[in-house]
Design a protein around this motif. Structure first.
Motif, short mmCIF file in Angstrom:
data_model
loop_
_atom_site.label_atom_id
_atom_site.label_comp_id
_atom_site.label_asym_id
_atom_site.label_seq_id
_atom_site.Cartn_x
_atom_site.Cartn_y
_atom_site.Cartn_z
N SER A 30 23.42 46.94 38.00
CA SER A 30 24.07 45.74 37.44
C SER A 30 24.04 45.76 35.92
O SER A 30 22.98 45.60 35.31
N THR A 31 25.20 46.02 35.34
CA THR A 31 25.34 45.92 33.88
C THR A 31 26.48 44.95 33.59
O THR A 31 27.24 44.59 34.48
N SER A 32 26.58 44.54 32.35
CA SER A 32 27.63 43.57 31.98
C SER A 32 28.56 44.16 30.94
O SER A 32 28.14 44.93 30.06
N PHE A 33 29.83 43.80 31.06
CA PHE A 33 30.83 44.21 30.07
C PHE A 33 31.38 42.97 29.38
O PHE A 33 31.46 41.90 30.00
N HIS A 34 31.75 43.13 28.13
CA HIS A 34 32.32 42.00 27.39
C HIS A 34 33.79 42.32 27.11
O HIS A 34 34.11 43.24 26.35
N ILE A 35 34.68 41.60 27.81
CA ILE A 35 36.12 41.81 27.66
C ILE A 35 36.76 40.49 27.26
O ILE A 35 36.60 39.48 27.97
N PHE A 36 37.47 40.46 26.16
CA PHE A 36 38.13 39.24 25.65
C PHE A 36 37.16 38.06 25.57
O PHE A 36 37.50 36.92 25.87
N GLY A 37 35.91 38.38 25.19
CA GLY A 37 34.93 37.31 25.05
C GLY A 37 34.29 36.86 26.35
O GLY A 37 33.44 35.97 26.35
N ALA A 38 34.68 37.45 27.46
CA ALA A 38 34.10 37.08 28.76
C ALA A 38 33.07 38.12 29.17
O ALA A 38 33.22 39.30 28.89
N THR A 39 31.99 37.66 29.82
CA THR A 39 30.96 38.56 30.32
C THR A 39 31.24 38.83 31.79
O THR A 39 31.20 37.92 32.62
N ILE A 40 31.53 40.09 32.11
CA ILE A 40 31.90 40.45 33.48
C ILE A 40 30.88 41.46 34.00
O ILE A 40 30.61 42.47 33.34
N SER A 41 30.31 41.18 35.16
CA SER A 41 29.29 42.08 35.71
C SER A 41 29.95 43.29 36.36
O SER A 41 31.05 43.19 36.91
N SER A 42 29.24 44.41 36.30
CA SER A 42 29.76 45.63 36.93
C SER A 42 29.86 45.44 38.44
O SER A 42 30.68 46.06 39.10
N GLN A 43 29.00 44.54 38.99
CA GLN A 43 29.02 44.28 40.43
C GLN A 43 30.38 43.70 40.85
O GLN A 43 30.95 44.11 41.86
N SER A 44 30.89 42.74 40.06
CA SER A 44 32.20 42.13 40.37
C SER A 44 33.29 43.19 40.38
O SER A 44 34.15 43.21 41.27
N LEU A 45 33.27 44.07 39.38
CA LEU A 45 34.29 45.11 39.28
C LEU A 45 34.15 46.12 40.43
O LEU A 45 35.15 46.59 40.97
N PHE A 46 32.91 46.41 40.81
CA PHE A 46 32.65 47.35 41.90
C PHE A 46 33.17 46.79 43.23
O PHE A 46 33.80 47.48 44.02
N ILE A 47 32.90 45.50 43.45
CA ILE A 47 33.36 44.81 44.67
C ILE A 47 34.88 44.83 44.73
O ILE A 47 35.48 45.16 45.75
N LEU A 48 35.50 44.50 43.60
CA LEU A 48 36.96 44.49 43.52
C LEU A 48 37.52 45.89 43.79
O LEU A 48 38.47 46.06 44.56
N GLY A 49 36.91 46.90 43.17
CA GLY A 49 37.38 48.28 43.34
C GLY A 49 37.28 48.75 44.79
O GLY A 49 38.22 49.35 45.33
N THR A 50 36.14 48.43 45.45
CA THR A 50 35.95 48.82 46.85
C THR A 50 36.99 48.15 47.74
O THR A 50 37.58 48.78 48.62
N SER A 51 37.23 46.85 47.49
CA SER A 51 38.22 46.10 48.29
C SER A 51 39.62 46.68 48.12
O SER A 51 40.35 46.84 49.11
N VAL A 52 39.98 47.01 46.89
CA VAL A 52 41.32 47.55 46.61
C VAL A 52 41.49 48.90 47.31
O VAL A 52 42.53 49.16 47.93
N VAL A 53 40.46 49.75 47.25
CA VAL A 53 40.53 51.06 47.92
C VAL A 53 40.75 50.88 49.42
O VAL A 53 41.59 51.56 50.04
#
Length: 292
Positions: free
Chosen positions: A127-150
């Motif tokens: 679990s790491t965090s990214f800062h995009i457009f001032g928002a803090t987004i966890s790597s977990q959220s992106l991982f979940i989204l990526g798995t679902s899309v695949v």
């Protein structure tokens, strides 16, 4: 930016709804049955994933694949035991049976393991965090989204490019004509339940990682919301279930963001009422005349 953060959260949540909604929409598209036990298959997937991680020491992907395999077999068993004998029965008989199967799975699980909740370990995914457009987004959220899309892309490939996918589309269009053309309709229906249940199992593991807490009645609300997502997109239409799930997740997150978090469960049913009033066939559906 709070809005970007809520949007990412909404898309991650919506991708879970979309995975469950796909099972509803696939089964309805083929046998015109709303499988209300589908939310409980999702719950079983969450528990299989949990025990695979904590009991067998598996990492995320093996646990996800095991949950998908178990739920796939479970979905076929439900179809063969509960729904196949009612293939030519009235719709209401099949619907009542689906509700009965749902209650049987929920309280059977409570009888076997008790009603106490479990908590997914937090160290399954880094679990790491990214800062995009001032928002803090966890790597977990992106991982979940990526798995679902695949998984969704894989489903589209199966439906449009494989032999079983062609059989599913043929049975969905006209089961009798498909039977006359040599397609094994019963096996095709079982395959549909297997694929839909596998996606629900994957959604269960992803949900457990996202929300940590799982319990035997956890499938009720996500199951109903996924049903709303399927209706929103146009029930029986696979891209509609994907879009409906993502839309519903985003709407829920935005409702929470503006301070109405107590309404986040209710908003799904407000959406259902509005879609039934203004566009009963859903966003992707077409109005079809039915012969009586």
């Amino acid at each position: 930016m709070e809005f970007v953060q809520q949007l990412i959260n909404g898309i991650s949540l919506g991708s879970i709804y979309a995975l469950i909604a796909l099972g509803y929409t696939m089964v309805y598209g083929i046998i015109k049955l709303i499988n209300f036990a589908h939310g409980d298959v999702f719950m079983v997937g969450a528990f299989v994933g949990f025990y695979a991680i904590t009991g067998l020491g598996m990492s995320f992907f093996p646990a996800l694949l095991l949950a998908m395999a178990v739920c796939s077999v479970f979905g076929v068993l439900i179809e063969r035991i509960a729904y196949k004998p009612l293939r030519n029965a009235t719709r209401i008989a099949a619907l009542i049976t689906a509700i009965g199967v749902s209650l049987f799975i929920e309280y059977g699980t409570i009888y076997v393991r008790g009603a106490q909740p479990e908590a997914y370990p937090g160290d399954v995914l880094p679990s790491t965090s990214f800062h995009i457009f001032g928002a803090t987004i966890s790597s977990q959220s992106l991982f979940i989204l990526g798995t679902s899309v695949v998984l969704m892309v894989l489903l589209q490939f199966i439906v449009h490019k494989t032999k079983i996918g062609k059989a599913m589309r043929a049975v969905s269009y006209d089961a009798e004509a498909a039977r006359l053309m040599g397609i094994n309709v019963d096996n095709t229906i079982s395959a549909t339940f297997a694929i839909g249940s596998a996606l629900a199992g994957a959604a269960g593991v992803i949900f457990g990682l996202y929300y940590i807490k799982i319990e035997p009645l956890m499938g009720i609300i996500p199951g109903l919301k996924a049903f709303v997502a399927a209706v929103l997109g146009g029930i029986g239409i696979i891209p509609g279930a994907m879009v409906g799930g993502l839309l519903l997740g985003v709407i829920e997150s935005l409702v929470s963001a503006v301070g109405y978090s107590l309404w986040r469960d209710g908003v799904a049913f407000v959406v259902l009422i509005l879609i039934l009033i203004f566009r009963p066939s859903g966003l992707f559906g077409k109005n079809v005349r039915e012969k009586v």
